[in-house]
Design an enzyme around this catalytic site. Structure first.
Site, mmCIF file in Angstrom:
data_model
loop_
_atom_site.group_PDB
_atom_site.id
_atom_site.type_symbol
_atom_site.label_atom_id
_atom_site.label_comp_id
_atom_site.label_asym_id
_atom_site.label_seq_id
_atom_site.Cartn_x
_atom_site.Cartn_y
_atom_site.Cartn_z
ATOM 1 N N LYS A 76 0.804 -1.166 -0.038
ATOM 2 C CA LYS A 76 0.135 0.063 0.081
ATOM 3 C C LYS A 76 0.716 1.406 0.000
ATOM 4 O O LYS A 76 0.284 2.405 -0.440
ATOM 5 C CB LYS A 76 -0.931 0.111 1.160
ATOM 6 C CG LYS A 76 -2.072 -0.998 1.355
ATOM 7 C CD LYS A 76 -2.944 -0.786 0.213
ATOM 8 C CE LYS A 76 -4.233 -1.768 0.357
ATOM 9 N NZ LYS A 76 -5.281 -1.744 -0.397
ATOM 10 N N ASP A 121 -8.975 -0.959 5.954
ATOM 11 C CA ASP A 121 -8.745 -2.173 6.816
ATOM 12 C C ASP A 121 -7.437 -1.990 7.387
ATOM 13 O O ASP A 121 -7.238 -3.054 8.215
ATOM 14 C CB ASP A 121 -8.764 -3.358 5.976
ATOM 15 C CG ASP A 121 -10.246 -3.750 5.458
ATOM 16 O OD1 ASP A 121 -10.897 -3.943 6.397
ATOM 17 O OD2 ASP A 121 -10.360 -4.027 4.250
#
Length: 407
Positions: A76, A121
């Site tokens: 990410k 998340d």
């Protein structure tokens, strides 16, 4: 469950998709990312696992280890900072900011009142918080009920303001959008929805760095035949697959997307022929893949190029984590998180299932690429699942590396 996608094609990368995401833009993003101090300067390792390949009856297994991308511990870190930089450049064109200067915090005073928000998340929120801290703008992160305190603390460590809700991931996305509208903040999300595609595109474009590094590492070697990719909302798979598709055209690898059984939104999208929702509870030990709704933008890329969609059980992910952690005489021990192993767990499932490997064209000549998308981003969860800590696995890795170097 397996589904052979009837809409998968073997054709050159379509121009209509190239105008949205391209190798050219991915490489530009990669150049900008190289200027961010929170990313490691070198490419992440591409490990060969010969013993595992022999166990599974294929010619080669290559694992791209994104756990070593940065201190953030996951892939990410490639998406959020690029999306934030491009957002600021579009929002303040008159300032003529340079990407390097933004990432070095040289315009922190000018951007002190600029605020972004996202649901997560865990890993995307952590990467966005870190990027916002480097640049000097404000960041709010919305967490749903199933995000661990461990992951919350990891995000808050980068200065983000945490907002907790009681619902699931999809409800946290809605909450982030509502807060943004109420306070005139900007959502920096890795999933798209109606009227919201530019920022998710930029996030996915950042993931092309993974494909670029794989191709550079392979150089003159034969291309891989199969690529097993994690599902989620589809952004990672779209970012990697689109790059490889553009490079190889009709000779592209076979793409297989893997999801938790209870978070099967991409599988259901393939069945229904449109971006769809998951049919299960969404709650999974693979927290980063516990997504209930497909990103429509990602689906535009996945529908014409992913050959197979499949789902796995949570315990299959844990089995794959243990296999990587253990290593072997010729396979380096690796720390791989619950979501990080989904692609490998999918491959292991395929080999174990009677006749499925043949359906996917997997045989003794196959060269398979998987991506470990995260390390132990929640160390407590990792230790609970494996019965040993990530530190112990890292020590085993160091011992293995020393032993191999001496031979």
């Amino acid at each position: 469950m397996f589904f052979a996608n009837p809409k998968a094609t073997r054709q050159p990368y379509p121009e209509a998709l190239r105008t949205i995401m391209s190798v050219e833009k991915a490489n530009e993003s990669r150049q900008w990312l190289a200027q961010w101090s929170r990313l490691n300067a070198s490419a992440t390792p591409l490990y060969e696992l010969p013993d595992l390949a022999a166990e599974l009856g294929v010619a080669q297994i290559l694992l791209k280890d994104e756990s070593q991308r940065s201190v953030l511990g996951s892939f990410k870190a490639l998406g959020a900072p690029i999306a934030l930089v491009r957002l600021i450049l579009r929002t303040f064109p008159e300032q003529r900011f340079l990407p390097r200067d933004l990432l070095e915090g040289k315009h922190a005073d000018a951007l002190a009142g600029f605020t972004v928000i996202s649901a997560t998340d865990g890993n995307h929120g952590r990467a966005l918080a870190a990027a916002a801290q480097s640049i000097g703008c404000q960041c709010h992160i919305v967490l749903h009920a199933n995000v661990s305190i461990e992951r919350e603390e990891a995000i808050a460590a980068y200065g983000a303001t945490i907002v907790r809700i009681t619902g699931n991931y999809d409800e946290s996305v809605e909450a982030a959008a509502a807060l943004a509208a109420a306070h005139d903040w900007i959502v920096v999300s890795d999933t798209s929805y109606e009227g919201y595609e530019v920022i998710p595109r930029d996030v996915m474009q950042g993931y092309g760095t993974i494909s670029a590094e794989v191709l550079e590492a392979l150089q003159a070697d034969a291309p891989v035949t199969h690529v097993f990719l994690q599902g989620g909302v589809g952004g990672l798979a779209a970012g990697i697959a689109s790059y490889l598709w553009e490079q190889y055209g009709e000779r592209r690898p076979v793409f297989v997307v893997v999801e938790p059984k209870q978070a099967d939104c991409l599988y259901q999208s393939a069945v229904e022929g449109r971006a769809a929702k998951a049919t299960g509870s969404v709650d999974s030990v693979m927290a980063g893949l516990a997504c209930g709704e497909t990103s429509p933008l990602a689906w535009r890329f996945l529908e014409p190029c992913v050959d197979f969609f499949m789902t796995i059980e949570d315990d299959e992910a844990v089995t794959a984590m243990r296999r990587l952690a253990a290593g072997s005489a010729r396979d380096i021990p690796l720390v791989a998180g619950e979501s990080g192993v989904a692609g490998l767990a999918g491959l292991m499932h395929v080999i174990a299932a009677q006749g499925v490997a043949a359906d996917l064209g997997i045989d003794t000549d196959s060269r398979v690429l998987v991506v470990n998308t995260e390390g132990a981003t929640a160390p407590g969860v990792y230790a609970e699942l494996l019965g040993e800590s990530a530190v112990v696995v890292q020590q085993r890795q160091e011992a293995w590396t020393t032993a191999v170097g001496e031979n």
